[in-house]
Structures are given as structure tokens and as C-alpha cells.
Design a protein around this motif. Structure first.
Motif, PDB file in Angstrom:
ATOM      1  N   ALA A 120     -74.096  89.626   3.795  1.00  0.00           N
ATOM      2  CA  ALA A 120     -74.989  90.165   4.820  1.00  0.00           C
ATOM      3  C   ALA A 120     -74.671  91.617   5.170  1.00  0.00           C
ATOM      4  CB  ALA A 120     -74.902  89.311   6.091  1.00  0.00           C
ATOM      5  N   PHE A 121     -75.724  92.386   5.374  1.00  0.00           N
ATOM      6  CA  PHE A 121     -75.642  93.782   5.823  1.00  0.00           C
ATOM      7  C   PHE A 121     -76.895  94.052   6.645  1.00  0.00           C
ATOM      8  CE2 PHE A 121     -75.127  98.470   4.261  1.00  0.00           C
ATOM      9  CZ  PHE A 121     -74.849  98.852   5.552  1.00  0.00           C
ATOM     10  N   PRO A 122     -76.926  93.577   7.895  1.00  0.00           N
ATOM     11  CA  PRO A 122     -78.142  93.682   8.716  1.00  0.00           C
ATOM     12  C   PRO A 122     -78.679  95.105   8.843  1.00  0.00           C
ATOM     13  CG  PRO A 122     -76.573  92.190   9.737  1.00  0.00           C
ATOM     14  CD  PRO A 122     -75.855  92.841   8.597  1.00  0.00           C
ATOM     15  N   GLY A 123     -77.786  96.102   8.845  1.00  0.00           N
ATOM     16  CA  GLY A 123     -78.234  97.484   8.963  1.00  0.00           C
ATOM     17  C   GLY A 123     -79.133  97.924   7.830  1.00  0.00           C
ATOM     18  N   ALA A 124     -79.006  97.253   6.687  1.00  0.00           N
ATOM     19  CA  ALA A 124     -79.863  97.545   5.530  1.00  0.00           C
ATOM     20  C   ALA A 124     -80.876  96.428   5.288  1.00  0.00           C
ATOM     21  CB  ALA A 124     -79.009  97.756   4.286  1.00  0.00           C
ATOM     22  N   GLY A 125     -81.015  95.513   6.274  1.00  0.00           N
ATOM     23  CA  GLY A 125     -82.019  94.464   6.166  1.00  0.00           C
ATOM     24  C   GLY A 125     -81.591  93.241   5.384  1.00  0.00           C
ATOM     25  N   THR A 127     -79.681  89.732   5.454  1.00  0.00           N
ATOM     26  CA  THR A 127     -79.140  88.717   6.346  1.00  0.00           C
ATOM     27  C   THR A 127     -78.995  87.401   5.598  1.00  0.00           C
ATOM     28  OG1 THR A 127     -81.376  88.169   7.130  1.00  0.00           O
ATOM     29  CG2 THR A 127     -80.119  89.768   8.426  1.00  0.00           C
ATOM     30  N   VAL A 128     -78.093  86.563   6.099  1.00  0.00           N
ATOM     31  CA  VAL A 128     -77.870  85.240   5.506  1.00  0.00           C
ATOM     32  C   VAL A 128     -78.112  84.197   6.586  1.00  0.00           C
ATOM     33  CG1 VAL A 128     -76.256  83.715   4.317  1.00  0.00           C
ATOM     34  CG2 VAL A 128     -76.142  86.181   3.912  1.00  0.00           C
ATOM     35  N   TYR A 129     -79.029  83.263   6.299  1.00  0.00           N
ATOM     36  CA  TYR A 129     -79.350  82.196   7.240  1.00  0.00           C
ATOM     37  C   TYR A 129     -79.463  80.887   6.476  1.00  0.00           C
ATOM     38  CZ  TYR A 129     -81.867  79.365  10.671  1.00  0.00           C
ATOM     39  OH  TYR A 129     -82.246  78.359  11.536  1.00  0.00           O
ATOM     40  N   GLN A 130     -78.722  79.863   6.949  1.00  0.00           N
ATOM     41  CA  GLN A 130     -78.673  78.560   6.280  1.00  0.00           C
ATOM     42  C   GLN A 130     -78.365  78.705   4.792  1.00  0.00           C
ATOM     43  OE1 GLN A 130     -78.352  76.044   7.916  1.00  0.00           O
ATOM     44  NE2 GLN A 130     -79.387  76.305   9.874  1.00  0.00           N
ATOM     45  N   ASP A 137     -87.720  90.638   5.838  1.00  0.00           N
ATOM     46  CA  ASP A 137     -88.366  89.376   6.202  1.00  0.00           C
ATOM     47  C   ASP A 137     -88.690  88.511   5.000  1.00  0.00           C
ATOM     48  OD1 ASP A 137     -90.308  91.031   5.183  1.00  0.00           O
ATOM     49  OD2 ASP A 137     -91.864  90.433   6.603  1.00  0.00           O
ATOM     50  N   LYS A 138     -88.134  88.830   3.838  1.00  0.00           N
ATOM     51  CA  LYS A 138     -88.459  88.091   2.614  1.00  0.00           C
ATOM     52  C   LYS A 138     -87.216  87.437   2.028  1.00  0.00           C
ATOM     53  CE  LYS A 138     -92.292  91.180   1.320  1.00  0.00           C
ATOM     54  NZ  LYS A 138     -93.321  90.188   1.654  1.00  0.00           N
ATOM     55  N   LEU A 139     -87.413  86.257   1.472  1.00  0.00           N
ATOM     56  CA  LEU A 139     -86.345  85.638   0.709  1.00  0.00           C
ATOM     57  C   LEU A 139     -85.985  86.537  -0.465  1.00  0.00           C
ATOM     58  CD1 LEU A 139     -87.650  81.973   0.726  1.00  0.00           C
ATOM     59  CD2 LEU A 139     -85.441  82.711   1.656  1.00  0.00           C
ATOM     60  N   VAL A 202     -70.962  82.175   4.489  1.00  0.00           N
ATOM     61  CA  VAL A 202     -70.985  82.234   5.951  1.00  0.00           C
ATOM     62  C   VAL A 202     -72.235  82.990   6.386  1.00  0.00           C
ATOM     63  CG1 VAL A 202     -69.764  82.940   8.034  1.00  0.00           C
ATOM     64  CG2 VAL A 202     -68.464  82.200   6.017  1.00  0.00           C
ATOM     65  N   ASP A 203     -73.034  82.359   7.232  1.00  0.00           N
ATOM     66  CA  ASP A 203     -74.263  82.987   7.723  1.00  0.00           C
ATOM     67  C   ASP A 203     -73.946  84.182   8.620  1.00  0.00           C
ATOM     68  OD1 ASP A 203     -75.681  80.986   6.476  1.00  0.00           O
ATOM     69  OD2 ASP A 203     -76.327  79.983   8.322  1.00  0.00           O
ATOM     70  N   ALA A 204     -74.816  85.181   8.585  1.00  0.00           N
ATOM     71  CA  ALA A 204     -74.729  86.320   9.499  1.00  0.00           C
ATOM     72  C   ALA A 204     -76.098  86.971   9.572  1.00  0.00           C
ATOM     73  CB  ALA A 204     -73.685  87.331   9.041  1.00  0.00           C
ATOM     74  N   ILE A 205     -76.605  87.108  10.789  1.00  0.00           N
ATOM     75  CA  ILE A 205     -77.937  87.682  11.000  1.00  0.00           C
ATOM     76  C   ILE A 205     -77.853  89.044  11.676  1.00  0.00           C
ATOM     77  CG2 ILE A 205     -80.160  87.294  12.147  1.00  0.00           C
ATOM     78  CD1 ILE A 205     -79.632  84.300  11.913  1.00  0.00           C
TER      79      ILE A 205
END
Length: 423
Positions: A120-125, A127-130, A137-139, A202-205
Motif C-alpha cells: 500500500a501507498f495511499p499517497g499514490a492511490g 491501497t489494500v483492502y481485504q 478506485d479500481k481493482l 496486511v491491509d492499509a487504506i
């Protein structure tokens, strides 16, 4: 040295070096140096974090493991207390490797299990979820990365993807556990280790999730992930009085400039199109390169003629065009030829006096900096999320910006050249 990083490409190395040098707001980061390959000599005594940039992302898994273990040996000799295996925030790998194989090999060498795997790197879009990786916003497999010319990502379930590369089962820690706090995350990782799970998605949003994960792994010998996983790591050492905190200096270099773009990502193609409207630009004809009709000196001559105008040469193409070239000449042959072409072009540019160089594309950047043989690079301020100013040492320093294909704002190229001047 406190933290040692093994990065599987050169842009990724500068990405995580930037993260470690920046640290948390108000606290600062670590004194960080990026090494281009495994150093021969020991690190300077004042280095808190050392980042070894390998070019191992797309090579045979056995070779990637061998190089990574050699890097680990050097880092441990420098006294590193924590090792980070850094890979792309879009998890670039095939089902045959290399993230799982390298991660397990490092874990075996260090005698650990329950190792975080978090791109995960939210600053660059990213994210890891489940256990699924998203690009904005895309898989992942619907984001355009399914068309990657070397490592097409056709499954967003990175737990399932990683399991194809590992001997042991892959664990998972949900974002709900992460948000219960560092103790809950640490307990979940310990349970995974007891279940003999070597790597754990490990998830991180959000960045706050990554900071919490960082606190949870303060005592872990090994962590794996994208550059975001390092956000909270400097604080662990600063808070214990082992480092003082450091702000990236406004370093840079004045002199002639040039831009080389070898990435075919959507972001880079958009950046190229915007840049073309106001600056001298040359498209590199790949057919002509493969047939020997266009040579590195031709591209270097164009860029040098337009010194001071932010000139750009690029080989970026749409996915269909890239596939057609790969089918015509062979994927590996095209990739090798272009890497060598950009490397030779960059060598000619620097030999002719270019001192500010922007390079787009992980493989392209790796080829360029390997050819230039600049030694250790000091980490300067951030240009865009994940991309810092890099400056070589010596009497004729070179300032670099090494950009992963999908990173950077639309006006990245001109912004980068301006930041490379420093303050």
C-alpha cells in the motif's frame, strides 16, 4: 546503520529512500543514502538508513534471490537492526516470481515468520483492502496494470497471487485489526508466525494505517512492501533515541538538462503528451532502434541541441503498439535493446555535460543509473509522492529524478527539472 533496504528496482529504491529521509511531519526522518547495486566498501558512519537498488524485479527468480541475499549480507555487516524488502506498490510480478521467492529467502536467512507484506501507498492511490490491491478506485487488474509489458497483473487478490510464489501459506491481517491498534496487529502477526505463515498480507487504506503497522513491527527483523510501509519506521528509532531525525536538504545541481522516458504506463504517456505541447520532443522509433537505423548518439544530439528547453526523448507507446513490437521481435529482446539504448544515450548526455537528468520508467531508470555508475546518491526533497531529488557525489555531480511509470503529476517533467536545481 539502523535500517537496510533491498529494493528490486532503481525507482523503487529512490521512492523508499525518500520515505525514510522524510519521516513523519514535525519529526523528520533518517540520514539516508541510496546505493546503486551492492557497495564494495562499508557505509559511512553517519548513515542511518541504507537503500540498495537492485535491478531484480523482472529477472529469473533464482537470480533475484541470489542478489537479494548478497545485499542482505552487506547490510547485516553494517549493523542493520531491521531489513525492508521493497517492491512495487502495484506488486509487479508474474506468478513465477519474484516477490514471494525473495521474501521467503530473506525470511529464512533471518529465521523469521509472520512477515508483513504490504504494498500500500495511499499517497499514490495504492491501497489494500481485504487482501485486494486497488489503484485509486479500481481493482489492480482493472487499472491498466493488466497490460504491463513485463509483469501483467491479472489478479487483484494479492494473497492468492503471492501464494503462487511461496512454499508456505500466505496470511492476512484485515484493516479492522490494523485499526484496533499496533498491539492487535502485532498479535495477529505473531499468530501467523505460529501457524508457520512466512508472509502476511496486511491491509492499509490510509497513511495512518501504515504508521500503525510501523509501530507494530518496531522489533521485527524483516518487513516487505511498497515504500509506504516505511512511513512509520524512522519514528521507532527516533523515539528510542537511536536517531536524531533529519530533514531532507534542498540539494541540487545547476547545468544542462534532459528527459528520457521509457515507460509505457498511462501516467507517463499523459505526461509526455502534456510536455510535447511546450517543449522540444523526439519520439524514439523502436523499429528503427531494433534494426540499427537509430543510434543513441542521434537522440543525444537532439537533446543537446535543445539545451535549456527541457528536451524530452521517449519510447512510450500504447499497449497495442507495445504488444505488436513484442510479437515482432520478442518481448525480452525489445526490453533489452531499449534498456541498452537509453543507457548509452544517458552516458553520452552526461559525458557531454548534462547535469540534470529526469528518467521515467523503472527498467529504464535501472539501465541508466547502472550505465552512469554514479556511486552513492544523497536524498534531497520530494518532487512528487515517491520521487525525490537524487544527487551524486564527486567533483561533477549529477542530479537525478527517477520516476516509476505510474507516478507523478501531469506536469512532472518540468517540475522535476526545476527541483533538481535545488535552493
Amino acid at each position: 546503520m539502523l535500517i537496510g533496504v533491498i529494493a528490486d528496482d532503481f525507482t523503487g529504491a529512490s521512492d523508499i529512500a525518500n520515505t525514510l529521509a522524510k519521516g513523519l511531519p514535525g519529526q523528520g526522518g533518517l540520514r539516508t543514502v541510496q546505493y546503486l547495486g551492492i557497495p564494495v566498501e562499508d557505509a559511512a558512519a553517519d548513515v542511518d538508513a541504507g537503500v540498495i537498488a537492485l535491478k531484480s524485479r523482472s529477472i529469473a527468480a533464482a537470480d533475484a534471490v541470489e542478489q537479494s541475499l548478497s545485499a542482505l549480507d552487506w547490510l547485516l555487516r553494517q549493523g542493520c537492526r531491521q531489513i525492508v524488502f521493497k517492491y512495487c506498490s502495484t506488486f509487479d510480478s508474474t506468478p513465477a516470481g519474484n516477490i514471494g521467492q525473495v521474501g521467503e529467502a530473506l525470511a529464512d536467512a533471518l529465521g523469521v515468520k509472520g512477515v508483513v507484506a504490504c504494498p500500500a501507498f495511499p499517497g499514490a492511490g495504492r491501497t489494500v483492502y481485504q487482501g485486494h490491491l486497488f489503484v485509486k478506485d479500481k481493482l489492480l487488474n482493472e487499472s491498466g496494470l493488466q497490460n504491463h509489458p513485463l509483469n501483467p497483473m491479472t489478479d487483484a487478490d494479492i494473497r492468492r497471487w503471492l501464494r503462487q510464489q511461496t512454499r508456505s501459506e500466505v496470511g492476512h491481517v484485515s484493516v479492522d485489526v490494523v485499526r484496533d491498534g499496533p498491539k492487535a496487529t502485532a498479535t495477529a502477526l505473531e499468530a501467523a508466525a505460529n501457524a508457520q505463515q512466512t508472509l502476511v498480507i496486511v491491509d492499509a487504506i490510509s497513511d495512518n494505517d501504515l504508521v500503525s503497522i510501523g509501530e507494530a513491527v518496531a522489533g521485527h527483523r524483516l518487513i516487505t512492501g511498497g515504500s509506504g510501509i516505511a512511513i512509520g519506521l524512522p519514528a521507532n528509532f527516533i523515539n528510542r533515541g537511536l536517531a536524531k531525525g533529519n530533514s531532507s536538504a534542498g540539494i541540487g545541481v545547476r547545468g544542462p538538462d534532459a528527459i528520457l522516458a521509457g515507460s509505457c504506463s498511462g501516467a507517463t504517456r499523459e505526461q509526455v503528451e502534456l510536455h510535447k505541447a511546450r517543449h522540444p520532443t523526439m519520439a524514439i522509433d523502436v523499429d528503427s532502434v531494433m534494426e540499427g537505423r537509430t543510434r543513441p548518439g542521434d537522440i543525444a544530439a537532439f537533446l543537446l541541441r535543445h539545451e535549456g528547453q527541457a528536451p524530452l526523448a521517449y519510447s512510450s507507446g500504447a499497449p497495442d503498439a507495445v504488444r505488436a513490437l513484442q510479437e515482432k521481435y520478442g518481448r525480452e529482446k525489445v526490453a533489452h535493446a531499449l534498456d541498452q539504448f537509453f543507457a548509452d544515450t544517458a552516458r553520452e548526455l552526461v559525458r557531454s555535460g548534462v547535469r540534470r537528468l529526469v528518467v521515467a520508467g523503472g527498467e529504464t531508470s535501472g539501465a541508466v543509473v547502472s550505465a552512469l555508475d554514479l556511486g552513492a546518491l544523497a536524498i534531497g526533497p520530494e518532487i512528487d509522492p515517491g520521487v525525490p531529488v537524487l544527487v551524486s557525489d564527486g567533483p561533477e555531480p549529477v542530479a537525478l529524478a527517477l520516476k516509476s511509470g505510474n507516478f507523478g503529476s501531469p506536469d512532472f517533467f518540468t517540475k522535476a527539472l526545476e527541483r533538481l536545481v535545488g535552493q
